[in-house]
Scaffold this active site. Structure first.
Site, PDB file in Angstrom:
ATOM      1  N   HIS A  97       0.982  -0.882   0.347  1.00 41.63           N
ATOM      2  CA  HIS A  97       0.060   0.357  -0.188  1.00 41.63           C
ATOM      3  C   HIS A  97       1.084   1.170   0.077  1.00 41.63           C
ATOM      4  O   HIS A  97       2.111   0.837   0.815  1.00 41.63           O
ATOM      5  CB  HIS A  97      -1.222  -0.242   0.845  1.00 41.63           C
ATOM      6  CG  HIS A  97      -1.890   0.935   1.112  1.00 41.63           C
ATOM      7  ND1 HIS A  97      -3.189   0.826   0.767  1.00 41.63           N
ATOM      8  CD2 HIS A  97      -2.353   2.347   1.802  1.00 41.63           C
ATOM      9  CE1 HIS A  97      -3.365   2.380   0.556  1.00 41.63           C
ATOM     10  NE2 HIS A  97      -3.188   2.687   1.079  1.00 41.63           N
ATOM     11  N   SER A 137      -6.974   3.903   8.581  1.00 43.70           N
ATOM     12  CA  SER A 137      -7.371   3.479   7.291  1.00 43.70           C
ATOM     13  C   SER A 137      -6.833   2.974   6.588  1.00 43.70           C
ATOM     14  O   SER A 137      -7.448   1.758   6.146  1.00 43.70           O
ATOM     15  CB  SER A 137      -7.711   5.101   6.731  1.00 43.70           C
ATOM     16  OG  SER A 137      -7.565   5.167   6.142  1.00 43.70           O
ATOM     17  N   ARG A 175     -13.109  12.616   6.279  1.00 46.12           N
ATOM     18  CA  ARG A 175     -12.077  12.773   7.207  1.00 46.12           C
ATOM     19  C   ARG A 175     -11.490  14.333   5.805  1.00 46.12           C
ATOM     20  O   ARG A 175     -11.427  15.154   5.311  1.00 46.12           O
ATOM     21  CB  ARG A 175     -11.467  12.534   7.042  1.00 46.12           C
ATOM     22  CG  ARG A 175     -10.946  11.590   8.453  1.00 46.12           C
ATOM     23  CD  ARG A 175     -10.006  10.505   8.382  1.00 46.12           C
ATOM     24  NE  ARG A 175      -8.540  11.001   8.349  1.00 46.12           N
ATOM     25  CZ  ARG A 175      -7.846   9.578   7.441  1.00 46.12           C
ATOM     26  NH1 ARG A 175      -8.309   8.346   7.229  1.00 46.12           N
ATOM     27  NH2 ARG A 175      -7.302  10.553   6.752  1.00 46.12           N
ATOM     28  N   LYS A 208      -7.912  -1.598   5.597  1.00 39.93           N
ATOM     29  CA  LYS A 208      -8.540  -2.092   5.177  1.00 39.93           C
ATOM     30  C   LYS A 208      -7.857  -3.928   4.165  1.00 39.93           C
ATOM     31  O   LYS A 208      -7.696  -4.342   4.592  1.00 39.93           O
ATOM     32  CB  LYS A 208      -8.005  -1.900   3.977  1.00 39.93           C
ATOM     33  CG  LYS A 208      -9.365  -0.161   3.340  1.00 39.93           C
ATOM     34  CD  LYS A 208      -9.011   0.738   2.924  1.00 39.93           C
ATOM     35  CE  LYS A 208      -8.039   1.972   3.313  1.00 39.93           C
ATOM     36  NZ  LYS A 208      -8.910   3.263   3.003  1.00 39.93           N
ATOM     37  N   ASP A 212     -13.988   2.416   7.942  1.00 38.24           N
ATOM     38  CA  ASP A 212     -13.125   3.502   7.228  1.00 38.24           C
ATOM     39  C   ASP A 212     -13.328   3.677   5.629  1.00 38.24           C
ATOM     40  O   ASP A 212     -13.513   5.393   5.852  1.00 38.24           O
ATOM     41  CB  ASP A 212     -12.194   1.957   6.633  1.00 38.24           C
ATOM     42  CG  ASP A 212     -10.998   2.862   5.520  1.00 38.24           C
ATOM     43  OD1 ASP A 212      -9.945   4.342   6.578  1.00 38.24           O
ATOM     44  OD2 ASP A 212     -11.367   3.236   4.551  1.00 38.24           O
TER      45      ASP A 212
END
Ligand code: URA
Length: 460
Positions: free
Chosen positions: A82, A183, A168, A187, A161
């Site tokens: 990620h 966050s 946000r 995931k 999330d």
């Protein structure tokens, strides 16, 4: 639960207990805590921060708000990567099929563009027909067949999330280390991974621009992953210039395809290979921390996690076309036009294209990524409201690199737009973003450090 009391405590610098976080997130999930109270609490967290215990409790509550993928039946290491987000960052499009071609299962769940940064889903969706909205069951079936799927966050995965992230984005609470960490990790942990590689961006184009803070973000996410049985490694990478040359959805998809065909720009290929090496090492040495922490470039030992050996394998999977074939199969399985691999001109094309020439001679001192990313959004390639549609064709191909000497009137970039106004906007952005002068370009190293639970290894 008296929510104003919890907001007040956080506002005044106190901490919520793990049980309070669990109950609050649970109540928010079923709709008994409204968005305005959650927004007030998020701002209090933004201003006051969170303790380690609070961050862990929020993360667990977010993961528990949805389902978890169980890919243990595949008998493969399940490893994902990620990125914290950047400009021109199309690494995932090359990395996911490359890692799968190296024997990993890669259930990659990605996001859309956020702020000035591009999103993997928007890039993939520029491929005609490509579906990122697979259900969890479709994803599991594709994983069993191909070992790779690239999808959006399904409603089943960390649904809290999804709501917090959207809130946000519009309440100025994105740039907050514990909230970003929860966050991203909610995931990733819901994917049922056996390993995770994080690409944490540093520099003016990153969400967290400060070097010390980006290290703190990396270490926060590593701790959250490792404490939950998911071996996690982070690379700190440069985002003080765009990655590669292309910025804009279809242009980036094309550049990723060129990289899969062995014709990618060097920085994109180097960063992708480095991240896949980390993924493969994690996949082969899960639970063997001694091998995971061995230094890059150390002498070959023949062990499965040996970086020298792994890097050769990864480069071979790229140069042999194995990764490109995996990408073709994935595109086809997700409804996209597989001809895109041989003929990227099947991607949507911009109506207007104009070359940008150097206004003066000198050295390219900077190519400012945030200015470029914002211009792509303004030209229609990103969103300013969540329901905006994205124009995949617009953006830039910037061939000028920081440090490069240029002559006046030399071509530095191409602008791709939907009309003359878009071209003018693009030209103004390049005037601001590309700084030419005398002297030396100061650049962050492409990969500055490798961070593990054991410590920080400076690579440059
Ligand atoms: N990416 C995420 O998934 N979440 C954030 O908060 C920021 C970047």
């Amino acid at each position: 639960m008296f929510v104003p009391g919890l907001i007040e405590r956080k506002r005044d610098g106190g901490a919520l207990t793990p049980g309070e976080w669990r109950d609050l997130v649970g109540a928010y999930h079923i709709g008994t805590v409204p968005d305005y109270q959650m927004a007030a609490l998020l701002m209090a967290v933004f201003l006051r921060g969170m303790t380690r215990e609070e961050t862990a409790a929020l993360l667990d509550a977010m993961v528990d708000s949805g389902r978890r993928l169980d890919l243990s039946g595949l008998g493969l290491p399940v490893v994902d990567k990620h990125s914290t987000g950047g400009v021109g960052d199309k690494v995932s499009l090359v990395l996911a099929p490359l890692a799968a071609a190296c024997g990993l299962a890669v259930p990659m769940m990605s996001g859309r563009g956020l702020g000035h940064t591009g999103g993997t889903l928007d890039k993939l969706e520029s491929i005609p027909g490509f579906r990122t909205g697979l259900t969890l069951d479709e994803t599991m079936a594709q994983m069993a067949k191909l070992g790779v799927a690239m999808i959006g966050q399904t409603p089943e995965i960390a649904p809290v999330d999804k709501r917090l992230y959207a809130m946000r984005d519009v309440t100025a609470t994105v740039e907050c280390i514990p909230l970003i960490a929860c966050s991203i990790m909610s995931k990733k942990l819901a994917e049922g991974l056996t390993g995770l590689v994080l690409d944490v961006k540093q520099g003016s184009g990153a969400f967290i621009t400060d070097a010390a803070k980006s290290l703190e973000l990396a270490q926060t996410m590593i701790r959250l992953g490792e404490d939950r049985g998911c071996p996690t490694v982070a690379l700190l990478t440069a985002m003080d210039r765009p990655l590669g040359r292309a910025c804009g959805n279809a242009l980036e998809a094309e550049e990723a395809i060129m990289a899969l065909r062995g014709e990618g720009p060097e920085d994109l290929v180097e960063e992708t290979v480095a991240e896949v090496v980390e993924m493969v090492v994690l996949g082969r040495t899960s639970g063997r921390a001694d091998e995971r922490t061995s230094v890059p470039g150390h002498r070959g030992t023949g062990a499965p996690g040996d970086r020298v050996v792994v890097e050769k394998e990864v480069r071979a999977a790229l140069s042999s076309g194995k990764a490109a074939e995996k990408f073709r199969q994935m595109v086809e399985a997700q409804g996209g036009n597989p001809a895109v691999l041989e003929d990227p001109s099947v991607l949507p094309q911009a109506k207007e294209v104009e070359v940008y020439y150097a206004p003066r001679g000198g050295t390219v001192l900077r190519v400012e990524p945030r200015t470029i990313g914002r211009a792509v959004v303004e030209m229609g390639g990103g969103r300013t409201k969540s329901d905006d549609t994205v124009d995949p064709t617009v953006g830039f191909v910037i061939t000028a690199r920081p440090g490069q000497p240029v002559h006046a009137s030399e071509p530095l970039a191409s602008i791709f737009a939907k009309d003359a106004a878009g071209i003018a906007l693009g030209r103004r952005a390049l005037d601001l973003a590309i700084e030419i002068g005398a002297g030396k370009a100061e650049l962050l190293p492409l990969i500055a450090a490798r961070v593990t639970a054991q410590g920080v290894e400076r690579l440059a």
